[in-house]
Design a protein around this motif. Structure first.
Motif, PDB file in Angstrom:
ATOM      1  N   ALA A  25       0.840  -1.204   0.000  1.00 58.70           N
ATOM      2  CA  ALA A  25       0.000   0.000   0.000  1.00 58.70           C
ATOM      3  C   ALA A  25       0.875   1.254   0.000  1.00 58.70           C
ATOM      4  O   ALA A  25       0.614   2.201  -0.746  1.00 58.70           O
ATOM      5  CB  ALA A  25      -0.935  -0.006   1.208  1.00 58.70           C
ATOM      6  N   TYR A  30      -0.743   4.627  -1.272  1.00 55.30           N
ATOM      7  CA  TYR A  30      -2.031   4.606  -0.589  1.00 55.30           C
ATOM      8  C   TYR A  30      -1.765   4.707   0.906  1.00 55.30           C
ATOM      9  O   TYR A  30      -0.884   4.035   1.432  1.00 55.30           O
ATOM     10  CB  TYR A  30      -2.801   3.311  -0.860  1.00 55.30           C
ATOM     11  CG  TYR A  30      -3.113   3.042  -2.311  1.00 55.30           C
ATOM     12  CD1 TYR A  30      -3.378   4.059  -3.216  1.00 55.30           C
ATOM     13  CD2 TYR A  30      -3.161   1.729  -2.776  1.00 55.30           C
ATOM     14  CE1 TYR A  30      -3.671   3.788  -4.545  1.00 55.30           C
ATOM     15  CE2 TYR A  30      -3.461   1.448  -4.106  1.00 55.30           C
ATOM     16  CZ  TYR A  30      -3.707   2.483  -4.978  1.00 55.30           C
ATOM     17  OH  TYR A  30      -4.004   2.213  -6.290  1.00 55.30           O
ATOM     18  N   LYS A  31      -2.514   5.529   1.571  1.00 54.24           N
ATOM     19  CA  LYS A  31      -2.421   5.645   3.023  1.00 54.24           C
ATOM     20  C   LYS A  31      -3.292   4.572   3.661  1.00 54.24           C
ATOM     21  O   LYS A  31      -4.312   4.162   3.086  1.00 54.24           O
ATOM     22  CB  LYS A  31      -2.905   7.022   3.498  1.00 54.24           C
ATOM     23  CG  LYS A  31      -2.146   8.175   2.909  1.00 54.24           C
ATOM     24  CD  LYS A  31      -0.772   8.278   3.506  1.00 54.24           C
ATOM     25  CE  LYS A  31      -0.080   9.512   2.980  1.00 54.24           C
ATOM     26  NZ  LYS A  31       1.341   9.426   3.061  1.00 54.24           N
ATOM     27  N   THR A  45     -12.496   2.107   1.245  1.00 64.30           N
ATOM     28  CA  THR A  45     -11.534   3.053   0.686  1.00 64.30           C
ATOM     29  C   THR A  45     -12.213   4.393   0.457  1.00 64.30           C
ATOM     30  O   THR A  45     -13.430   4.463   0.237  1.00 64.30           O
ATOM     31  CB  THR A  45     -10.950   2.573  -0.662  1.00 64.30           C
ATOM     32  OG1 THR A  45     -12.023   2.362  -1.584  1.00 64.30           O
ATOM     33  CG2 THR A  45     -10.158   1.303  -0.498  1.00 64.30           C
ATOM     34  N   THR A  47     -11.296   7.917  -1.872  1.00 64.79           N
ATOM     35  CA  THR A  47     -10.403   8.558  -2.827  1.00 64.79           C
ATOM     36  C   THR A  47     -10.928   9.954  -3.109  1.00 64.79           C
ATOM     37  O   THR A  47     -12.101  10.134  -3.406  1.00 64.79           O
ATOM     38  CB  THR A  47     -10.330   7.750  -4.146  1.00 64.79           C
ATOM     39  OG1 THR A  47      -9.847   6.440  -3.856  1.00 64.79           O
ATOM     40  CG2 THR A  47      -9.406   8.417  -5.149  1.00 64.79           C
ATOM     41  N   CYS A  51      -5.998  10.981  -4.366  1.00 65.81           N
ATOM     42  CA  CYS A  51      -5.308  10.389  -3.222  1.00 65.81           C
ATOM     43  C   CYS A  51      -6.250   9.358  -2.609  1.00 65.81           C
ATOM     44  O   CYS A  51      -7.414   9.659  -2.346  1.00 65.81           O
ATOM     45  CB  CYS A  51      -4.972  11.443  -2.181  1.00 65.81           C
ATOM     46  SG  CYS A  51      -3.798  12.665  -2.778  1.00 65.81           S
ATOM     47  N   SER A  52      -5.720   8.160  -2.401  1.00 68.61           N
ATOM     48  CA  SER A  52      -6.558   7.086  -1.873  1.00 68.61           C
ATOM     49  C   SER A  52      -6.110   6.680  -0.481  1.00 68.61           C
ATOM     50  O   SER A  52      -4.915   6.591  -0.197  1.00 68.61           O
ATOM     51  CB  SER A  52      -6.498   5.873  -2.790  1.00 68.61           C
ATOM     52  OG  SER A  52      -7.038   6.187  -4.055  1.00 68.61           O
ATOM     53  N   THR A  53      -7.087   6.429   0.363  1.00 68.30           N
ATOM     54  CA  THR A  53      -6.848   5.959   1.720  1.00 68.30           C
ATOM     55  C   THR A  53      -7.630   4.670   1.933  1.00 68.30           C
ATOM     56  O   THR A  53      -8.816   4.591   1.609  1.00 68.30           O
ATOM     57  CB  THR A  53      -7.292   7.010   2.768  1.00 68.30           C
ATOM     58  OG1 THR A  53      -6.560   8.215   2.534  1.00 68.30           O
ATOM     59  CG2 THR A  53      -7.046   6.527   4.179  1.00 68.30           C
ATOM     60  N   ILE A  54      -6.936   3.677   2.451  1.00 71.70           N
ATOM     61  CA  ILE A  54      -7.565   2.417   2.836  1.00 71.70           C
ATOM     62  C   ILE A  54      -7.856   2.522   4.328  1.00 71.70           C
ATOM     63  O   ILE A  54      -6.945   2.750   5.135  1.00 71.70           O
ATOM     64  CB  ILE A  54      -6.637   1.224   2.548  1.00 71.70           C
ATOM     65  CG1 ILE A  54      -6.381   1.108   1.040  1.00 71.70           C
ATOM     66  CG2 ILE A  54      -7.219  -0.063   3.117  1.00 71.70           C
ATOM     67  CD1 ILE A  54      -5.306   0.108   0.653  1.00 71.70           C
ATOM     68  N   PHE A  73      -7.022  -2.686  -1.534  1.00 73.01           N
ATOM     69  CA  PHE A  73      -6.009  -2.408  -2.559  1.00 73.01           C
ATOM     70  C   PHE A  73      -6.495  -2.945  -3.905  1.00 73.01           C
ATOM     71  O   PHE A  73      -6.372  -2.272  -4.941  1.00 73.01           O
ATOM     72  CB  PHE A  73      -4.689  -3.076  -2.144  1.00 73.01           C
ATOM     73  CG  PHE A  73      -3.582  -2.940  -3.148  1.00 73.01           C
ATOM     74  CD1 PHE A  73      -2.722  -1.855  -3.103  1.00 73.01           C
ATOM     75  CD2 PHE A  73      -3.378  -3.903  -4.121  1.00 73.01           C
ATOM     76  CE1 PHE A  73      -1.683  -1.729  -4.022  1.00 73.01           C
ATOM     77  CE2 PHE A  73      -2.353  -3.796  -5.039  1.00 73.01           C
ATOM     78  CZ  PHE A  73      -1.504  -2.700  -4.999  1.00 73.01           C
ATOM     79  N   LEU A  76      -9.044  -0.750  -5.466  1.00 78.32           N
ATOM     80  CA  LEU A  76      -8.414   0.433  -6.068  1.00 78.32           C
ATOM     81  C   LEU A  76      -7.828   0.099  -7.428  1.00 78.32           C
ATOM     82  O   LEU A  76      -7.939   0.888  -8.367  1.00 78.32           O
ATOM     83  CB  LEU A  76      -7.335   0.995  -5.132  1.00 78.32           C
ATOM     84  CG  LEU A  76      -7.875   1.666  -3.874  1.00 78.32           C
ATOM     85  CD1 LEU A  76      -6.759   1.870  -2.854  1.00 78.32           C
ATOM     86  CD2 LEU A  76      -8.546   2.989  -4.217  1.00 78.32           C
ATOM     87  N   GLY A  81     -11.317   2.019  -7.014  1.00 76.57           N
ATOM     88  CA  GLY A  81     -11.677   2.339  -5.639  1.00 76.57           C
ATOM     89  C   GLY A  81     -13.140   2.142  -5.316  1.00 76.57           C
ATOM     90  O   GLY A  81     -13.537   2.258  -4.157  1.00 76.57           O
TER      91      GLY A  81
END
Length: 143
Positions: A25, A30-31, A45, A47, A51-54, A73, A76, A81
């Motif tokens: 990640a 990915y954060k 997730t 986005t 910028c994507s965050t899990i 992941f 995404l 996402g």
């Protein structure tokens, strides 16, 4: 496994060298955010501005969270996402949407590829899932 999942797995293996879900990640930029989610939700997730965050449930066990991180992941990578809050008791039941099947399949494929092959070689599906600390219902996604 369908072509879309297999093709994405090949791309991931060519692009990334990570050996853990967290480092994968991070390498993909990915954060990962740990949050208190309801007990049936493992993750989702978000986005925005590319910028994507899990987001994963901090109350779940680490071996489950490794799979959840890879599942998100996979969304995404496969679906841009788009996903439902994951897991709802693993997203397993009589009807599993195609998107969830693909994310589960790709997540398992990635997770297995991160293991020491000498340790898992020759394991049955159930032994492998036990080794990974995952529920036996996921055997459907092992090919």
């Amino acid at each position: 496994m369908n072509y879309h999942v297999e093709n994405e797995f090949d791309k991931i293996k060519r692009t990334y060298s990570s050996t853990t879900p967290h480092s994968l990640a991070e390498e993909a930029h990915y954060k990962i955010l740990y949050a208190d989610l309801d007990k049936n939700t493992g993750g989702c997730t978000i986005t925005n501005s590319r910028c994507s965050t899990i987001i994963v449930n901090r109350n779940w066990e680490e071996h489950y969270l490794n799979f959840v991180i890879l599942h998100e992941f996979s969304h995404l990578k496969l679906h841009g996402g788009e996903s439902a809050p994951f897991y709802r008791n693993i997203g397993l039941g009589t009807f599993i949407p195609k998107m969830e099947r693909e994310a589960n399949s790709l997540a398992l494929k990635i997770l297995i590829s991160m293991q020491d092959m000498t340790e898992i070689q020759g394991l049955t599906k159930y032994q492998l899932l036990n080794y990974l600390g995952l529920p036996f219902q996921l055997e459907f996604f092992l090919k």
